[in-house]
Design an enzyme around this catalytic site. Sequence first.
Site, PDB file in Angstrom:
ATOM      1  N   HIS A 108     -30.661   8.785 -92.848  1.00  0.00           N
ATOM      2  CA  HIS A 108     -31.648   9.801 -93.263  1.00  0.00           C
ATOM      3  C   HIS A 108     -32.164  10.474 -91.985  1.00  0.00           C
ATOM      4  CE1 HIS A 108     -34.561  11.808 -95.701  1.00  0.00           C
ATOM      5  NE2 HIS A 108     -35.356  10.807 -96.030  1.00  0.00           N
TER       6      HIS A 108
ATOM      7  N   HIS B 255     -23.836  15.365 -96.772  1.00  0.00           N
ATOM      8  CA  HIS B 255     -25.139  15.379 -97.449  1.00  0.00           C
ATOM      9  C   HIS B 255     -25.010  14.830 -98.857  1.00  0.00           C
ATOM     10  CE1 HIS B 255     -29.010  16.739 -98.959  1.00  0.00           C
ATOM     11  NE2 HIS B 255     -29.373  16.724 -97.691  1.00  0.00           N
TER      12      HIS B 255
ATOM     13  N   ASP C 287     -29.769  17.882 -89.435  1.00  0.00           N
ATOM     14  CA  ASP C 287     -30.002  17.088 -88.230  1.00  0.00           C
ATOM     15  C   ASP C 287     -29.116  17.433 -87.042  1.00  0.00           C
ATOM     16  OD1 ASP C 287     -32.137  15.532 -89.024  1.00  0.00           O
ATOM     17  OD2 ASP C 287     -30.872  14.009 -89.976  1.00  0.00           O
TER      18      ASP C 287
HETATM   19  C1  ACO Z   1     -32.164  15.275 -93.045  1.00  0.00           C
HETATM   20  C2  ACO Z   1     -31.246  14.272 -93.620  1.00  0.00           C
HETATM   21  O1  ACO Z   1     -31.625  13.191 -93.935  1.00  0.00           O
HETATM   22  S1  ACO Z   1     -29.664  14.790 -93.861  1.00  0.00           S
HETATM   23  C3  ACO Z   1     -28.697  13.315 -93.860  1.00  0.00           C
HETATM   24  C4  ACO Z   1     -28.647  12.721 -92.492  1.00  0.00           C
HETATM   25  N1  ACO Z   1     -27.698  11.601 -92.434  1.00  0.00           N
HETATM   26  C5  ACO Z   1     -26.557  11.674 -91.746  1.00  0.00           C
HETATM   27  O2  ACO Z   1     -26.224  12.666 -91.114  1.00  0.00           O
HETATM   28  C6  ACO Z   1     -25.729  10.411 -91.735  1.00  0.00           C
HETATM   29  C7  ACO Z   1     -24.245  10.711 -91.921  1.00  0.00           C
HETATM   30  N2  ACO Z   1     -23.977  11.123 -93.283  1.00  0.00           N
HETATM   31  C8  ACO Z   1     -23.860  10.195 -94.276  1.00  0.00           C
HETATM   32  O3  ACO Z   1     -23.916   8.998 -94.054  1.00  0.00           O
HETATM   33  C9  ACO Z   1     -23.662  10.708 -95.692  1.00  0.00           C
HETATM   34  O4  ACO Z   1     -23.030  11.964 -95.682  1.00  0.00           O
HETATM   35  C10 ACO Z   1     -24.998  10.819 -96.457  1.00  0.00           C
HETATM   36  C11 ACO Z   1     -25.788   9.492 -96.371  1.00  0.00           C
HETATM   37  C12 ACO Z   1     -25.879  11.928 -95.882  1.00  0.00           C
HETATM   38  C13 ACO Z   1     -24.695  11.142 -97.914  1.00  0.00           C
HETATM   39  O5  ACO Z   1     -24.043  10.021 -98.454  1.00  0.00           O
HETATM   40  P1  ACO Z   1     -23.170  10.121 -99.783  1.00  0.00           P
HETATM   41  O6  ACO Z   1     -23.830  11.020-100.755  1.00  0.00           O
HETATM   42  O7  ACO Z   1     -22.914   8.719-100.196  1.00  0.00           O
HETATM   43  O8  ACO Z   1     -21.862  10.779 -99.220  1.00  0.00           O
HETATM   44  P2  ACO Z   1     -20.590  11.304-100.041  1.00  0.00           P
HETATM   45  O9  ACO Z   1     -20.584  10.720-101.429  1.00  0.00           O
HETATM   46  O10 ACO Z   1     -20.552  12.777 -99.915  1.00  0.00           O
HETATM   47  O11 ACO Z   1     -19.374  10.741 -99.249  1.00  0.00           O
HETATM   48  C14 ACO Z   1     -18.082  11.145 -99.612  1.00  0.00           C
HETATM   49  C15 ACO Z   1     -17.086  10.613 -98.644  1.00  0.00           C
HETATM   50  O12 ACO Z   1     -17.268  11.234 -97.376  1.00  0.00           O
HETATM   51  C16 ACO Z   1     -17.500  10.270 -96.381  1.00  0.00           C
HETATM   52  N3  ACO Z   1     -18.546  10.764 -95.502  1.00  0.00           N
HETATM   53  C17 ACO Z   1     -19.724  11.310 -95.885  1.00  0.00           C
HETATM   54  N4  ACO Z   1     -20.442  11.620 -94.791  1.00  0.00           N
HETATM   55  C18 ACO Z   1     -19.690  11.246 -93.728  1.00  0.00           C
HETATM   56  C19 ACO Z   1     -19.889  11.316 -92.348  1.00  0.00           C
HETATM   57  N5  ACO Z   1     -21.036  11.810 -91.843  1.00  0.00           N
HETATM   58  N6  ACO Z   1     -18.925  10.866 -91.529  1.00  0.00           N
HETATM   59  C20 ACO Z   1     -17.787  10.374 -92.027  1.00  0.00           C
HETATM   60  N7  ACO Z   1     -17.528  10.287 -93.341  1.00  0.00           N
HETATM   61  C21 ACO Z   1     -18.480  10.711 -94.182  1.00  0.00           C
HETATM   62  C22 ACO Z   1     -18.005   9.060 -97.137  1.00  0.00           C
HETATM   63  O13 ACO Z   1     -17.784   7.870 -96.393  1.00  0.00           O
HETATM   64  C23 ACO Z   1     -17.210   9.114 -98.388  1.00  0.00           C
HETATM   65  O14 ACO Z   1     -15.923   8.605 -98.150  1.00  0.00           O
HETATM   66  P3  ACO Z   1     -15.208   7.632 -99.210  1.00  0.00           P
HETATM   67  O15 ACO Z   1     -15.138   8.432-100.471  1.00  0.00           O
HETATM   68  O16 ACO Z   1     -13.916   7.328 -98.574  1.00  0.00           O
HETATM   69  O17 ACO Z   1     -16.152   6.458 -99.321  1.00  0.00           O
HETATM   70  O1  OAA Z   2     -32.241  15.339 -99.222  1.00  0.00           O
HETATM   71  C1  OAA Z   2     -31.748  14.368 -98.613  1.00  0.00           C
HETATM   72  O2  OAA Z   2     -31.114  13.460 -99.162  1.00  0.00           O
HETATM   73  C2  OAA Z   2     -31.895  14.261 -97.143  1.00  0.00           C
HETATM   74  C3  OAA Z   2     -32.373  15.507 -96.500  1.00  0.00           C
HETATM   75  O3  OAA Z   2     -31.631  16.413 -96.212  1.00  0.00           O
HETATM   76  C4  OAA Z   2     -33.798  15.641 -96.240  1.00  0.00           C
HETATM   77  O4  OAA Z   2     -34.588  14.770 -96.626  1.00  0.00           O
HETATM   78  O5  OAA Z   2     -34.192  16.652 -95.621  1.00  0.00           O
END
Ligand code: ACO
Ligand code: OAA
Length: 375
Positions: free
Chosen positions: A222, A261, A312
């Site tokens: 997050h 995301h 981010d």
């Molecule tokens: C402001 C914020 O909070 S924005 C979010 C900030 N967080 C990050 O940047 C952390 C990196 N990103 C992630 O971990 C994820 O994309 C999340 C937590 C944001 C969303 O998680 P989910 O909704 O579960 O992702 P989603 O269902 O789209 O994933 C689909 C596939 O893409 C992969 N994937 C998603 N994000 C990433 C990533 N950043 N790097 C590599 N692979 C990824 C997943 O592992 C998944 O693969 P699989 O089907 O083989 O298991």
């Molecule tokens: O909506 C989410 O899951 C994470 C995010 O981008 C935020 O909190 O700004």
Amino acid sequence: MAEAKVLSGAGLRGQIAGQTSLSTVGKEGAGLTYRGYDVRDLADQVQFEEVAYLLLYGELPNKAQLQAYVTKLKGQRDLPQALKEVLERIPANAHPMDVMRTGCSMLGNLEPEESFEQQRDKADRLLAAFPAIMVYWYRFSHEGVRIDCTTDEDTLGGHFLALLHGKKPSELHVKVMNVSLILYAEHEFNASTFTARVCASTLSDIFSCVTGAIGSLRGPLHGGANEAAMDMIERWKSPEEARAGILGMLERKDKIMGFGHAIYSVSDPRNEVIKVWAKQLAEEVGDTVLYPVSVAVDETMWEQKKLFPNADFYHASAYHFMGIPTKLFTPIFVCSRVTGWTAHVFEQRANNRIIRPSAEYVGVEQRKVVPLAQR
Ligand SMILES: CC(=O)SCCNC(=O)CCNC(=O)[C@H](O)C(C)(C)COP(=O)(O)OP(=O)(O)OC[C@H]1O[C@@H](n2cnc3c(N)ncnc32)[C@H](O)[C@@H]1OP(=O)(O)O
Ligand SMILES: O=C([O-])CC(=O)C(=O)O
């Protein structure tokens, strides 16, 4: 054209967990609105304090309301002595999000919310005090300095930079902080906001709701992703090295922080805004490495995985170019998101039922307790 994201499965994905009139996320493709305003228009045209007022009071302020609000916030920036003493006891190697959590909780001990009628004043107090909570601890623990927690800066972003650097910030940096705080202010039922709402649903106090939300924001999936993205990109010295590094990480199935995301399917609307400012800051400081490395990571991720930078990713380089230490990246998110969290607390309280979902039981069948001597 990428397919729409499938919103189902684990993590309560795609399930409606309540109503909100604060923001829409990812509706009709890639949009984000705060009370009906496109976040890109807000980032372009208003100051963060107007957005805070919009979220907490319901409408954008007029000139007199804004002036009064800025004056109110400026008057509430200082910290009680007892809180400063607590911050002085937290070691330099503590995680700054733990400092924010403790600072919020301690303020709740010193200035408790005694009735829900005080909720707006308490939200404003937290908003005004968070920059000083973060920087008082940082500069005391890292530089041995006891800072004055008040400044003449009108904006929260300018105030934060002035506290951190001990001098008046440039107009460009104040502008970028303003944009950044607007982009981070609110995002519907993300994990930290949902935490705040669950806590609010028990009719708990607002400091408990925000303290819990800080704990949820801390994680690298997050809010912690901006920090993690910075740690990653500063390892590489050229776009070529970055590309090779990312390919290796993908091969090992590592998560690339700052990408993907839970809701958006093809882009995060906040990214295009902060990316422009990161580029401008790179030009200002004469950077020839970090921004090109960031672009190489961005391009490689899209080419390899059709994954896009979220809010981010370019925040990492933008903050770095303004001389902000990496460990303070996620606490800045707190300084902004406290507006969204507390607005959600108001909304939850206004139409409350305790949030209590059901669990699907997958454990062993019912059985008899075997006496201790026979186990
Ligand atoms: C402001 C914020 O909070 S924005 C979010 C900030 N967080 C990050 O940047 C952390 C990196 N990103 C992630 O971990 C994820 O994309 C999340 C937590 C944001 C969303 O998680 P989910 O909704 O579960 O992702 P989603 O269902 O789209 O994933 C689909 C596939 O893409 C992969 N994937 C998603 N994000 C990433 C990533 N950043 N790097 C590599 N692979 C990824 C997943 O592992 C998944 O693969 P699989 O089907 O083989 O298991
Ligand atoms: O909506 C989410 O899951 C994470 C995010 O981008 C935020 O909190 O700004």
